[in-house]
Design an enzyme around this catalytic site. Sequence first.
Site, PDB file in Angstrom:
ATOM      1  N   HIS A 147      18.877   0.466  -2.055  1.00  0.00           N
ATOM      2  CA  HIS A 147      17.481   0.853  -1.819  1.00  0.00           C
ATOM      3  C   HIS A 147      16.676  -0.345  -1.309  1.00  0.00           C
ATOM      4  CE1 HIS A 147      13.748   3.013  -2.251  1.00  0.00           C
ATOM      5  NE2 HIS A 147      13.259   2.017  -2.975  1.00  0.00           N
ATOM      6  N   CYS A 198       0.823  -1.210   0.000  1.00  0.00           N
ATOM      7  CA  CYS A 198       0.000   0.000   0.000  1.00  0.00           C
ATOM      8  C   CYS A 198       0.862   1.267   0.000  1.00  0.00           C
ATOM      9  CB  CYS A 198      -0.948  -0.008   1.186  1.00  0.00           C
ATOM     10  SG  CYS A 198      -0.106  -0.255   2.738  1.00  0.00           S
TER      11      CYS A 198
END
Lengths: 439, 277
Positions: free
Chosen positions: A110, A61
């Site tokens: 990342h 989400c």
Amino acid sequence: MSATGHPVSTELDFVCVGLNHETSPIEVRDALVMNEEEVERTLRQLRERAAAAEALVLSTCNRTEIYARGVTHPDPAGLIASLLEEIKGVHLSGRGARLYTFHEPDSMRHLFRVASGLNSQVLGEPQILGQVKDAMDLAGRHGGSGPVTARLLEAALHCAKRTRSETGIGRGPVSAPFAAVNVAAKVLGHVADKRALLIGAGEMSGLAAKHLMDAGLVTFAIANRSRERGEALGKCLSARVVSLEAIPVVLPGADIVVSATSAPGVLVTEDMVRTAMKLRKNRPLLIFDLAVPRDVDPAAARLPNVFLHDLDALGAIVAQSLEQRRAEVPRAEAIVEEEVSRFLRWYRSLELKPTITAFRGHFERIAREELERHKGRFRPEDQPALEAFTHGIIQKLLHHPTTRLSRAGENGTDALSRIDAVRDLFDLGEEKDADRNPR
Amino acid sequence: MTPRIDSVLPLLTTLLPVLYALSAAAYARIYVREESTGARLGPVILRIAVLVHVAYLVSRGFLEGHFPLASVYDFLSATGLSMALVYLYVEAKEGTPNTGVFVVPIIFLIQVVSTAYGLIPPGPKVPIRPFWFELHTMSAVMSYSAFSVSAVYGILFLALYREIKSNRFSLFYRRMPSLETLAQMNIRAAGGGLVLLTCAIGLGLGWLHSTGQGTFGDPKIWLTVGVWCIFAFALLAYHRLGWRGPLAIYASLVGFTTLLLSRVLVDLFLHSFHEFR
């Protein structure tokens, strides 16, 4: 160009393209959440349209990110943006969405930061770890994963576990309901065998119930003004549902009370709590008043063994936890750097040229050592012939494997497995400072 | 053998407070820093200190021909050791080293005083006493230690209770185990102390009966029986009457306070045949 400014060959690059809570509004993030079928389509398209050797989709989400290795397309970000638009039917331009692109090693860094919760909306939240594992499973099921992504994800998960165990990045509650459960555990020890009463059946009560269930609590009662809404939550919790008027009846049986209604006045009076405490023989009672205005008479806090906490008190715990987590960021980042370096050492050891050099060097070193060991058994004038003889044997023995290894570079994913196997079989180690060479 | 023990004893006497100090520092580090790295250091050093302490007492036992519990210095040393043992037991049972910072420094201080006393030349040799008399003194010392540890946990419980009630969530709140755990630690230690005190009283009365030395009217005996009654009531209230929270803790703290006061009362104002010199 990578984020660090180094030129990167797209053919070799491990690229990450995506968006998250920092770059895009919630409407865009919601619209881009992918189900399994959409992930499968994305992975297939990446193989077909960009010749990606390996790929991975992390869709939650708060983020949708695509990691791919060996993409031949000149503009991976553009390609992935159009893929997302096609598959999700969403137009990204003009909606405040900004895609970011990382090339290796920043793409790897990342992923490590994401898995460790350093890039999460709530710093150090643990759900992301499960979501990365899910992404790994999906990639495995739909032909996305290969030796590099498998190893990369394994390393990212290891890094996440280290940051959690070696720093306080995931420590302390970061929401009021979670803080309530934390305080309950601090008073009662284990909450699994305790009973909870939820006053109100809204979002806050549901969240508190979820955290209580996570802590092992199974016995719930719900007091709610609307029977229907109470039943809806009660069904999920297998809870007994009563009206607000029945609070004095169910209160003595509860060890933990979470009250979160929008009632204008007090629902739980001091007298109710006093009577309940008598009936429960003064066993500790935790009351969490998450309502504004408050549902519980603050005077009840004066009673012995009654622990009454409102949103302000729980908010202080949350603020404290976040502060502590922020203080742990430099230590967590240091672990990420360590783990990224470790992974890059392995990754770079997969270079073809250094592997062949190391492979041949390994055999030649053994030959030299053996010649040296048996030097005394031969006449000095025989030494050149002996060396030529040994060298000839090595050349013949290594010709076929070296040729096969050289051609491995043409076989993409297989090549990496083969190179990795050779390095492992002959214990060739990791080339720390190897130059990047075409695989 | 004897000359060797003689030469080792001064080393052990010096080593003990050093080890307890290191252990206290390691427990303080566990308390201040939250990460699990190094969390075992305190318990490990404390275990080493306990082993050295046992070696020290055994060496002295060999040297003197009886259990070394004949002076205030011996009494303090044995109290330190038994507190460490009780603490390690409770820590192992409850699985948290975070409370060590409140117990181990006390052990260290006791040992420092004991070591300082130990530098004074020993008095006349104590006559050899029967083994069960030694057991009486040992169990008495261990019971006092257990009650001391129980009192520490009781005080920690009350401090944490007040902190949570007043919505203060400081470092202390974060480091302490749950109130329930602290109550358990308090009750466990008090329970152990009561069992040991029962043994001490029983063995002492047996010794009194068989030798005729001393008197049943000794104030120390009656005060000790009084302490026993208070702790027995505290445990009964917890286990049978369902007392919980501060009330149960106060009951055990009353027992410990009575124990301390009774010792002061006997030593300063009353005459007893129970005296360490």
